[in-house]
Design a protein around this motif. Structure first.
Motif, PDB file in Angstrom:
ATOM      1  N   ARG A   6       0.794  -1.215   0.000  1.00 16.86           N
ATOM      2  CA  ARG A   6       0.000   0.000   0.000  1.00 16.86           C
ATOM      3  C   ARG A   6       0.827   1.265   0.000  1.00 16.86           C
ATOM      4  O   ARG A   6       0.278   2.362  -0.048  1.00 16.86           O
ATOM      5  CB  ARG A   6      -0.939   0.013   1.212  1.00 16.86           C
ATOM      6  CG  ARG A   6      -0.236   0.135   2.536  1.00 16.86           C
ATOM      7  CD  ARG A   6      -1.235   0.103   3.660  1.00 16.86           C
ATOM      8  NE  ARG A   6      -0.558   0.142   4.948  1.00 16.86           N
ATOM      9  CZ  ARG A   6      -1.196   0.070   6.087  1.00 16.86           C
ATOM     10  NH1 ARG A   6      -2.504  -0.031   6.103  1.00 16.86           N
ATOM     11  NH2 ARG A   6      -0.534   0.100   7.225  1.00 16.86           N
ATOM     12  N   SER A   7       2.157   1.164   0.088  1.00 17.02           N
ATOM     13  CA  SER A   7       2.968   2.377   0.120  1.00 17.02           C
ATOM     14  C   SER A   7       4.083   2.294  -0.906  1.00 17.02           C
ATOM     15  O   SER A   7       4.458   1.229  -1.374  1.00 17.02           O
ATOM     16  CB  SER A   7       3.569   2.572   1.518  1.00 17.02           C
ATOM     17  OG  SER A   7       4.606   1.653   1.746  1.00 17.02           O
ATOM     18  N   GLU A   8       4.626   3.479  -1.226  1.00 16.57           N
ATOM     19  CA  GLU A   8       5.735   3.555  -2.172  1.00 16.57           C
ATOM     20  C   GLU A   8       6.955   2.804  -1.647  1.00 16.57           C
ATOM     21  O   GLU A   8       7.667   2.139  -2.411  1.00 16.57           O
ATOM     22  CB  GLU A   8       6.081   5.031  -2.391  1.00 16.57           C
ATOM     23  CG  GLU A   8       7.253   5.261  -3.328  1.00 16.57           C
ATOM     24  CD  GLU A   8       7.600   6.727  -3.440  1.00 16.57           C
ATOM     25  OE1 GLU A   8       8.674   7.031  -3.992  1.00 16.57           O
ATOM     26  OE2 GLU A   8       6.810   7.567  -2.965  1.00 16.57           O
ATOM     27  N   PRO A 181      -5.641  13.657   2.412  1.00 19.15           N
ATOM     28  CA  PRO A 181      -5.424  12.266   2.022  1.00 19.15           C
ATOM     29  C   PRO A 181      -4.799  12.066   0.645  1.00 19.15           C
ATOM     30  O   PRO A 181      -3.959  11.185   0.467  1.00 19.15           O
ATOM     31  CB  PRO A 181      -6.844  11.664   2.073  1.00 19.15           C
ATOM     32  CG  PRO A 181      -7.550  12.497   3.090  1.00 19.15           C
ATOM     33  CD  PRO A 181      -7.000  13.884   2.938  1.00 19.15           C
ATOM     34  N   GLU A 182      -5.176  12.909  -0.323  1.00 22.68           N
ATOM     35  CA  GLU A 182      -4.665  12.708  -1.683  1.00 22.68           C
ATOM     36  C   GLU A 182      -3.186  13.080  -1.817  1.00 22.68           C
ATOM     37  O   GLU A 182      -2.546  12.738  -2.812  1.00 22.68           O
ATOM     38  CB  GLU A 182      -5.490  13.512  -2.689  1.00 22.68           C
ATOM     39  CG  GLU A 182      -5.405  15.027  -2.532  1.00 22.68           C
ATOM     40  CD  GLU A 182      -6.403  15.589  -1.529  1.00 22.68           C
ATOM     41  OE1 GLU A 182      -6.566  16.823  -1.515  1.00 22.68           O
ATOM     42  OE2 GLU A 182      -7.005  14.786  -0.771  1.00 22.68           O
ATOM     43  N   LYS A 185       1.679  11.005   2.349  1.00 25.55           N
ATOM     44  CA  LYS A 185       2.385   9.722   2.397  1.00 25.55           C
ATOM     45  C   LYS A 185       2.167   9.036   3.739  1.00 25.55           C
ATOM     46  O   LYS A 185       2.164   7.800   3.824  1.00 25.55           O
ATOM     47  CB  LYS A 185       3.876   9.939   2.139  1.00 25.55           C
ATOM     48  CG  LYS A 185       4.195  10.381   0.718  1.00 25.55           C
ATOM     49  CD  LYS A 185       5.691  10.512   0.494  1.00 25.55           C
ATOM     50  CE  LYS A 185       5.999  10.925  -0.934  1.00 25.55           C
ATOM     51  NZ  LYS A 185       7.453  11.083  -1.176  1.00 25.55           N
ATOM     52  N   GLU A 188      -1.053   7.270   3.502  1.00 24.60           N
ATOM     53  CA  GLU A 188      -0.878   6.144   2.582  1.00 24.60           C
ATOM     54  C   GLU A 188      -0.209   4.966   3.272  1.00 24.60           C
ATOM     55  O   GLU A 188      -0.566   3.811   3.032  1.00 24.60           O
ATOM     56  CB  GLU A 188      -0.046   6.592   1.375  1.00 24.60           C
ATOM     57  CG  GLU A 188       0.209   5.484   0.358  1.00 24.60           C
ATOM     58  CD  GLU A 188       1.157   5.916  -0.753  1.00 24.60           C
ATOM     59  OE1 GLU A 188       1.431   5.090  -1.629  1.00 24.60           O
ATOM     60  OE2 GLU A 188       1.617   7.072  -0.726  1.00 24.60           O
ATOM     61  N   SER A 189       0.752   5.251   4.131  1.00 20.61           N
ATOM     62  CA  SER A 189       1.487   4.178   4.797  1.00 20.61           C
ATOM     63  C   SER A 189       0.885   3.778   6.142  1.00 20.61           C
ATOM     64  O   SER A 189       1.440   2.941   6.848  1.00 20.61           O
ATOM     65  CB  SER A 189       2.952   4.581   4.995  1.00 20.61           C
ATOM     66  OG  SER A 189       3.050   5.755   5.781  1.00 20.61           O
TER      67      SER A 189
END
Length: 225
Positions: A6-8, A181-182, A185, A188-189
């Motif tokens: 789900r994360s970079e 949210p958009e 990071k 996102e993590s």
């Protein structure tokens, strides 16, 4: 179910693992024949699927160690990075401190600008930038009449920085500030999600839209605490 990609950072790790796993397949395939390379590939795939399945089951929550105090001071631990100087965060802290004796401790984790910089431990610029943002934020809090101090976190991981701070600072509540949210990071993590699971304190998530603040546009509503 937990999404292991789900994360970079997790995607980057997967790419590195795939690259490393391809090396023995190629070497063995060239040395012993393609059938042996296929066998090694099959074994690696089996191991990889097993690890992905295990990761998808999520992690067990653990309760962070929290230092306690018995005085009448209400202590607020704030964790933020780029949004630490946001007006929305300052307004939230002012409201939470109003009418009580309060102390604020701000932690700004030094986050490398890229995964490569993090792996190379090249975080000097990130530390300097975090220190600049922290100093500016503390000055604004002081000007607003708030009793605040802070530090640049030792960890690139915000959740680890939270746990470190709680061992030293007897917080009564935790405030985490992020981008919307958009653009976040941290969201996102799963930083806020993990903190809710691990930290036995009231937690407020403050969304700071720096672009809207710079343009003078109305702010988005604060995320539920």
């Amino acid at each position: 179910m937990h999404n292991p990609l789900r994360s970079e950072a997790e995607m980057f790790r997967l790419v590195v693992i795939i690259g490393l796993a391809a090396v023995p397949v190629i070497v063995i395939g060239l040395a012993a024949g393609p059938e042996w390379g296929a066998i090694v590939l099959g074994v690696e795939l089996g191991i990889g699927l097993g690890l992905i399945w295990q990761g998808s089951r999520g992690r067990e929550a653990h309760e962070a160690e929290v230092t306690r105090s018995d005085d009448d001071v209400h202590r607020i631990l704030v964790v933020a990075n780029e949004t630490v100087g946001g007006k929305t965060l300052l307004d939230e802290l002012r409201a939470r401190s109003q009418g009580r004796k309060a102390e604020i401790f701000v932690v700004v984790p030094a986050i490398a600008s890229s995964r490569l910089q993090h792996l190379a431990h090249d975080v000097d610029d990130a530390i300097a930038e975090a220190r600049t943002r922290l100093d500016s934020s503390l000055a604004a809090m002081s000007a607003a009449g708030l009793n605040a101090r802070g530090e640049v976190g030792d960890h690139h991981d915000p959740n680890a920085a939270i746990e470190d701070a709680l061992r030293e600072f007897p917080a009564d509540e935790l405030v985490i500030s992020t981008h919307p949210p958009e653009r976040s990071k941290w969201l996102e993590s799963g930083v806020v999600e993990r903190a809710r699971e691990d930290v036995p304190l009231p937690l407020t998530h403050v969304v700071v839209d720096l672009e809207a603040e710079d343009s003078g546009s109305p702010q988005k509503a604060q995320a539920p605490g």
